[in-house]
Design an enzyme around this catalytic site. Structure first.
Site, short mmCIF file in Angstrom:
data_model
loop_
_atom_site.label_atom_id
_atom_site.label_comp_id
_atom_site.label_asym_id
_atom_site.label_seq_id
_atom_site.Cartn_x
_atom_site.Cartn_y
_atom_site.Cartn_z
N GLN A 185 18.50 9.36 30.67
CA GLN A 185 17.12 8.95 30.87
C GLN A 185 17.05 7.46 31.21
OE1 GLN A 185 14.24 10.95 30.73
NE2 GLN A 185 13.46 9.12 31.72
N CYS A 190 9.35 8.84 29.57
CA CYS A 190 10.43 9.76 29.92
C CYS A 190 9.94 11.18 30.15
CB CYS A 190 11.50 9.75 28.83
SG CYS A 190 10.84 10.20 27.21
N HIS A 198 19.73 8.62 24.60
CA HIS A 198 19.38 9.42 25.79
C HIS A 198 19.80 8.61 27.03
CE1 HIS A 198 17.71 12.47 28.15
NE2 HIS A 198 16.43 12.40 27.84
N ARG A 200 16.02 11.23 37.65
CA ARG A 200 17.03 11.87 36.79
C ARG A 200 18.06 12.56 37.70
NH1 ARG A 200 15.83 13.24 31.51
NH2 ARG A 200 18.00 13.90 31.53
N ARG A 207 22.98 18.67 25.00
CA ARG A 207 21.80 18.15 24.29
C ARG A 207 21.91 18.68 22.88
NH1 ARG A 207 15.62 17.89 26.24
NH2 ARG A 207 16.60 16.09 27.23
N ASP A 218 7.14 6.65 24.53
CA ASP A 218 7.68 8.00 24.38
C ASP A 218 6.89 8.67 23.25
OD1 ASP A 218 9.29 10.27 24.42
OD2 ASP A 218 10.94 9.36 23.31
N1 CP Z 1 12.94 13.36 29.65
C1 CP Z 1 13.62 14.48 29.30
O1 CP Z 1 14.79 14.45 28.89
O2 CP Z 1 12.94 15.63 29.53
P1 CP Z 1 13.38 17.08 29.05
O3 CP Z 1 13.28 17.13 27.56
O4 CP Z 1 12.38 17.99 29.74
O5 CP Z 1 14.78 17.35 29.52
N1 NVA Z 2 12.35 11.17 22.00
C1 NVA Z 2 12.15 12.46 22.59
C2 NVA Z 2 12.62 12.47 24.00
C3 NVA Z 2 12.42 13.76 24.75
C4 NVA Z 2 12.94 13.71 26.14
C5 NVA Z 2 12.84 13.52 21.75
O1 NVA Z 2 13.97 13.26 21.30
O2 NVA Z 2 12.28 14.59 21.56
#
Ligand code: CP
Ligand code: NVA
Length: 305
Positions: A133, A265, A130, A293, A103, A225
């Site tokens: 997701q 998400c 993502h 997930r 990430r 989101d």
């Molecule tokens: N939806 C998602 O990726 O959640 P987290 O940020 O908790 O991993």
């Molecule tokens: N769009 C959000 C998704 C988190 C799972 C972010 O990038 O923070």
């Protein structure tokens, strides 16, 4: 072994490969015990430059349930946090691990991990995409509706990483995806164009518009989101004002089909992009998405590791 070596973007996979992953996820979900030793002796490294609840836990539990192990590697605690390059980190990690899930802030870091390492790389969220997701989201929709072909999915709000991966997936799966957002919050035009090109082969329809009520006409699934993604904290006040009309509240949710479902998400910022009434609605699937997930990613791990 999959033809694809990494999961960086759903756009890199064929329609058959994505459908195959969804089928495998459904099988893994119903025959959980059967896969207990599938990845015995395998180790996944999980590099996090940003926080996470679902991604971290679902990958860690997924590896454990498949008989393997997962290492949580906070970027701040790696030498990466002191300036070691992503390329050298990738080379070193590849000497210890069977796969890396990452990430990152910059999408380029995911690409560099794949380019300079020698093991599969899974994108656990970047500023651009993502994909894990979206896989879980389409698994959730497939379970609920039985088919994704021409399903009308309307995403309201910021055309961000989550929206991008939903569009990538919609194109491959024949979904009718609409993003309704304020001017200036549109998804990346390169992603939209590629989704339209890919969608020509599957019957997918990809639309971008600004009117949330108009977009929701005939919607079977409504998705939103956060308005402020990780890394955009300096823009909080401006975003709250400019995205306010896209809040999924009872009134807006009622513009969709009477049996439409709600998706997010998570984490949700209750009272901003969505109200309590909608997140907690009987037609909200948000916790099924979170659970999926785990199942969707186990399918990815089985294919790649
Ligand atoms: N939806 C998602 O990726 O959640 P987290 O940020 O908790 O991993
Ligand atoms: N769009 C959000 C998704 C988190 C799972 C972010 O990038 O923070």
């Amino acid at each position: 072994m999959a033809r694809w070596r990494h999961l960086i973007s759903l756009a890199d996979l064929s329609s058959e490969e994505i459908s195959g992953l969804l089928s495998l996820a459904i099988r893994i979900k119903s025959e959980r015990a059967e896969y207990r030793a599938a990845l015995t002796g395998r180790t996944l490294g999980m590099v996090f430059q940003k926080r996470s609840t679902r991604t971290r836990i679902s990958f860690e539990v997924g590896m454990l349930e498949l008989g393997g192990a997962a290492l949580f590697l906070s970027a701040d605690d790696l030498q990466l946090g002191r300036g070691e390059t992503v390329a050298d980190t990738a080379r070193v990690l590849s000497r210890y691990l069977d796969g890396v899930m990452a990430r990152t802030n910059a999408h380029q870091d995911i690409l560099d991990l794949a380019e300079y390492g020698t093991v599969p790389v899974i994108n656990g969220l970047s500023d651009l995409l993502h994909p894990c997701q979206a896989l879980a989201d389409y698994l959730t929709l497939l379970e609920h509706f039985g088919s994704l072909q021409r399903l009308k999915l309307v995403y309201l709000g910021d055309g961000n990483n989550v929206a991008h991966s939903l569009l990538n997936g919609a194109a491959k799966l024949g979904v009718h995806a609409v993003v309704a957002c304020p001017p200036g919050y549109e998804p990346d035009p390169k992603i939209v164009d590629a989704a339209r090109r890919d969608g020509a082969a599957t019957g997918a329809k990809i639309e971008i518009c600004h009117d949330p009520r108009e977009a929701l006409r005939g919607a079977q699934a409504v998705y939103t989101d956060v308005w402020v993604s990780m890394g955009q904290e300096a823009e909080v006040e401006r975003r709250k004002i400019e995205l306010a009309a896209y809040q999924v509240n009872t009134d807006l949710f009622a513009c969709a089909e009477p049996d439409a479902v709600f998706l997010h998400c998570l984490p949700a910022h209750r009272g901003e992009e969505v109200t309590d009434e909608v997140v907690d609605h009987e037609r909200s699937l948000v916790f099924d998405q979170a659970e999926n997930r785990l199942h969707a990613q186990k399918a990815v791990l089985l294919e790649l590791l």
